[in-house]
Write a protein that holds these residues in place. Structure first.
Motif, PDB file in Angstrom:
ATOM      1  N   ARG A   1     -10.225   7.601  -4.291  1.00 15.97           N
ATOM      2  CA  ARG A   1      -9.408   7.084  -5.394  1.00 15.97           C
ATOM      3  C   ARG A   1      -9.997   5.780  -5.940  1.00 15.97           C
ATOM      4  N   ILE A   2     -11.217   5.881  -6.461  1.00 16.19           N
ATOM      5  CA  ILE A   2     -11.929   4.710  -6.990  1.00 16.19           C
ATOM      6  C   ILE A   2     -12.128   4.902  -8.490  1.00 16.19           C
TER       7      ILE A   2
ATOM      8  N   TYR B   1      -5.493   8.923 -12.109  1.00 11.74           N
ATOM      9  CA  TYR B   1      -4.502   7.912 -11.706  1.00 11.74           C
ATOM     10  C   TYR B   1      -3.292   7.952 -12.651  1.00 11.74           C
ATOM     11  N   LEU B   2      -3.562   7.982 -13.950  1.00 16.77           N
ATOM     12  CA  LEU B   2      -2.474   7.934 -14.938  1.00 16.77           C
ATOM     13  C   LEU B   2      -1.661   9.231 -14.935  1.00 16.77           C
ATOM     14  N   ALA B   3      -2.337  10.369 -14.822  1.00 20.19           N
ATOM     15  CA  ALA B   3      -1.634  11.661 -14.862  1.00 20.19           C
ATOM     16  C   ALA B   3      -0.811  11.885 -13.598  1.00 20.19           C
ATOM     17  N   GLU B   4      -1.410  11.615 -12.435  1.00 21.75           N
ATOM     18  CA  GLU B   4      -0.691  11.860 -11.177  1.00 21.75           C
ATOM     19  C   GLU B   4       0.552  10.986 -11.061  1.00 21.75           C
ATOM     20  N   ASN B   5       0.532   9.842 -11.729  1.00 27.16           N
ATOM     21  CA  ASN B   5       1.685   8.943 -11.683  1.00 27.16           C
ATOM     22  C   ASN B   5       2.608   9.088 -12.901  1.00 27.16           C
ATOM     23  N   ASN B   6       2.353  10.120 -13.697  1.00 28.76           N
ATOM     24  CA  ASN B   6       3.203  10.437 -14.857  1.00 28.76           C
ATOM     25  C   ASN B   6       3.354   9.289 -15.847  1.00 28.76           C
ATOM     26  N   PHE B   7       2.317   8.483 -16.001  1.00 24.26           N
ATOM     27  CA  PHE B   7       2.353   7.465 -17.053  1.00 24.26           C
ATOM     28  C   PHE B   7       2.123   8.157 -18.390  1.00 24.26           C
TER      29      PHE B   7
ATOM     30  N   LEU C   1       0.806  -1.234   0.000  1.00 20.31           N
ATOM     31  CA  LEU C   1       0.000   0.000   0.000  1.00 20.31           C
ATOM     32  C   LEU C   1       0.834   1.277   0.000  1.00 20.31           C
ATOM     33  N   GLU C   2       2.143   1.148  -0.038  1.00 24.21           N
ATOM     34  CA  GLU C   2       2.978   2.356   0.072  1.00 24.21           C
ATOM     35  C   GLU C   2       3.135   3.102  -1.259  1.00 24.21           C
ATOM     36  N   PHE C   3       2.672   2.537  -2.344  1.00 21.57           N
ATOM     37  CA  PHE C   3       2.919   3.123  -3.667  1.00 21.57           C
ATOM     38  C   PHE C   3       1.725   3.920  -4.203  1.00 21.57           C
ATOM     39  N   ASP C   4       2.010   5.078  -4.796  1.00 21.02           N
ATOM     40  CA  ASP C   4       0.961   5.880  -5.452  1.00 21.02           C
ATOM     41  C   ASP C   4       0.394   5.151  -6.669  1.00 21.02           C
ATOM     42  N   LYS C   5       1.162   4.192  -7.190  1.00 23.19           N
ATOM     43  CA  LYS C   5       0.746   3.505  -8.420  1.00 23.19           C
ATOM     44  C   LYS C   5      -0.012   2.213  -8.136  1.00 23.19           C
ATOM     45  N   THR C   6      -0.063   1.805  -6.874  1.00 20.83           N
ATOM     46  CA  THR C   6      -0.715   0.530  -6.549  1.00 20.83           C
ATOM     47  C   THR C   6      -2.208   0.553  -6.868  1.00 20.83           C
ATOM     48  N   ILE C   7      -2.651  -0.552  -7.487  1.00 22.83           N
ATOM     49  CA  ILE C   7      -4.070  -0.731  -7.826  1.00 22.83           C
ATOM     50  C   ILE C   7      -4.601  -1.950  -7.083  1.00 22.83           C
TER      51      ILE C   7
ATOM     52  N   PRO D   1      -1.763   5.810  -0.339  1.00 19.76           N
ATOM     53  CA  PRO D   1      -1.918   6.437  -1.657  1.00 19.76           C
ATOM     54  C   PRO D   1      -2.464   5.498  -2.733  1.00 19.76           C
ATOM     55  N   ALA D   2      -2.824   4.262  -2.370  1.00 24.03           N
ATOM     56  CA  ALA D   2      -3.250   3.262  -3.363  1.00 24.03           C
ATOM     57  C   ALA D   2      -4.636   3.579  -3.931  1.00 24.03           C
ATOM     58  N   TRP D   3      -4.916   3.020  -5.116  1.00 27.41           N
ATOM     59  CA  TRP D   3      -6.175   3.233  -5.835  1.00 27.41           C
ATOM     60  C   TRP D   3      -6.990   1.940  -5.839  1.00 27.41           C
ATOM     61  N   VAL D   4      -8.293   2.075  -5.956  1.00 26.90           N
ATOM     62  CA  VAL D   4      -9.204   0.922  -5.919  1.00 26.90           C
ATOM     63  C   VAL D   4      -9.959   0.856  -7.253  1.00 26.90           C
ATOM     64  N   VAL D   5     -10.053  -0.340  -7.821  1.00 28.87           N
ATOM     65  CA  VAL D   5     -10.825  -0.496  -9.060  1.00 28.87           C
ATOM     66  C   VAL D   5     -12.068  -1.350  -8.818  1.00 28.87           C
ATOM     67  N   GLN D   6     -13.196  -0.794  -9.189  1.00 29.46           N
ATOM     68  CA  GLN D   6     -14.501  -1.438  -9.054  1.00 29.46           C
ATOM     69  C   GLN D   6     -14.885  -2.095 -10.385  1.00 29.46           C
TER      70      GLN D   6
END
Ligand SMILES: [Zn+2]
Length: 421
Positions: free
Chosen positions: A293-294, A337-343, A242-248, A267-272
């Motif tokens: 962050r869903i 999610y994609l922008a904040e993590n600079n993907f 759970l420590e990563f901003d990019k974790t899904i 900082p993790a994100w959740v996908v429904q």
């Protein structure tokens, strides 16, 4: 360059409607310019968008390329009676039979379906235990050919033994050395501590994050409590997931209040993935206590994000805190999610042109009502990815769809035969 003439632009963030011409630059960091001067416009290919709506194209937060050739296949050897049997008799039978060719065609037909639904970026979670090596590169190649952006991972798991788990780690490390991506894990109940530790370590080394199924069925929690004496999110939090901003974290159905707090405080994100949960009969997603962050995914069931959003609302609004604007917010959250993590790949010059001719007034203030009850994938007429028209008049431009579908059917028949052993 493309000149989108005389359409109505809908700003995906402010929902402002604006009648204008739009000049679309090509390329990874291409821009769009409103009402450009005549001199630049004359060099562009003009697309008449009169009466049509232009907005940012869509993205999928959780997909499974590997399931693409399952549609219509025969019944499993045993009729599954619970979620673990669904995995064992359907998905783990299918993914074990995948090889480089079936992976490639699974990825091609998925990317085509996404593109035609206006989806120009996909976060995928892939498994092919007997064709691990090179699998992510094959998927990336197929997506690049179609023109759909991607954030891939291999779902590392101990379900087929240590050797295959290590191959998953190696494939991930190799792929992340020259691509953006995530470190995939199947789920807590198939990932032992000896595999979890190096996976988190790899995410740290590559400044990536984890992409993992969480408490999709109650059995994931039961196994975790039985084996480790703690709950899934407690286990993952202690391990560093759970420590990563990019974790899904995918699904998150069977969580305690304290697990929800751990996620909300991370900082993790959740996908429904509402339709998948309904299909598997594993429970209902509830956002209570999980934070903002869903986002939405399809879990490999299809490639239509508009449908995912509708299902999440219709199935969820009687008990979850999801109204029209919240549905749209979750639908678009994948871009944050994609922008904040600079993907890279989810850019300004990714656009969808909707041939939507509603019987009622349509404007900024009632956009969410039209989004839920009007706009469907059949309204997707043109799709622009990185400034390039990849779907024009509902026809894919980048690859020969007919040839690919014919070959895909041959590959699917071969896969099904292999599955029957
Ligand atoms: Zn999934």
């Amino acid at each position: 360059m493309l000149l989108l003439k005389n359409g109505t632009f809908i700003n995906w963030q402010t929902l402002e409607f604006r009648q204008c011409d739009i000049l679309v630059d090509e390329g990874l960091n291409g821009k769009i310019t409103f009402n450009p001067g005549r001199e630049v416009s004359s060099k562009a290919t003009t697309v008449d968008c009169t009466g049509q709506y232009i907005t940012k194209s869509f993205a999928c937060g959780h997909h499974h390329v590997y399931s693409a050739l399952a549609r219509g296949m025969g019944a499993p050897k045993k009729n599954p009676e619970n979620f673990n049997e669904i995995l064992q008799y359907i998905w783990w039978t299918l993914d074990k039979a995948l090889d480089s060719e079936t992976i490639y065609y699974s990825a091609l037909v998925t990317a085509i379906a996404c593109a035609k639904n206006g989806v120009t970026f996909v976060v995928d979670h892939h498994a092919s235990p007997f064709a691990v090596e090179g699998s992510l590169g094959i998927i990336a190649k197929a997506f690049d050919e179609v023109g759909v952006g991607h954030l891939l991972c291999y779902e590392i798991s101990d379900r087929d033994g240590k050797e295959i788990a290590m191959k998953g780690l190696e494939e991930t490390a190799g792929y992340l050395s020259d691509h953006q991506g995530l470190v995939g894990l199947h789920a807590s109940f198939t990932v032992e501590d000896e595999t979890l530790r190096p996976a988190v370590q790899l995410a740290r080394q590559t400044q990536s994050g984890l992409h993992v199924h969480v408490a999709e069925a109650l059995s994931d929690q039961e196994q975790c409590i039985h084996t480790y004496g703690k709950r899934v999110i407690e286990r993952f939090a202690e391990a560093g997931v759970l420590e990563f901003d990019k974790t899904i974290l995918v699904h998150c159905l069977h969580l305690s209040e304290s697990e929800r707090q751990l996620i909300a405080g991370s900082p993790a994100w959740v996908v429904q993935n509402m339709e998948s949960n309904l299909n598997n009969g594993v429970g209902f997603f509830n956002s209570t206590g999980l934070g903002n962050r869903i986002l939405f995914g399809t879990d490999g069931m299809h490639s239509d994000m508009l449908q995912s959003a509708k299902s999440a609302f219709f199935a969820g609004h009687n008990f979850d805190n999801i109204d029209y604007p919240e549905t749209y917010r979750r639908f678009r959250n994948v871009h944050n999610y994609l922008a904040e993590n600079n993907f890279t790949g989810d850019v300004e010059n990714n656009l969808v042109i909707l041939d939507y001719n509603p019987p009622t007034p349509f404007n900024s203030s009632n956009f969410p009502g039209h989004f839920l009850f009007g706009i469907e994938n059949r309204h997707v007429r043109h799709v622009i990815s990185h400034g390039k028209m990849i779907v024009q008049d509902r026809v894919i431009q980048t690859v020969d769809e007919q040839r690919i579908l014919e070959e895909s059917r041959r590959q699917a028949a071969r896969l099904w035969k292999k599955m029957r052993g």
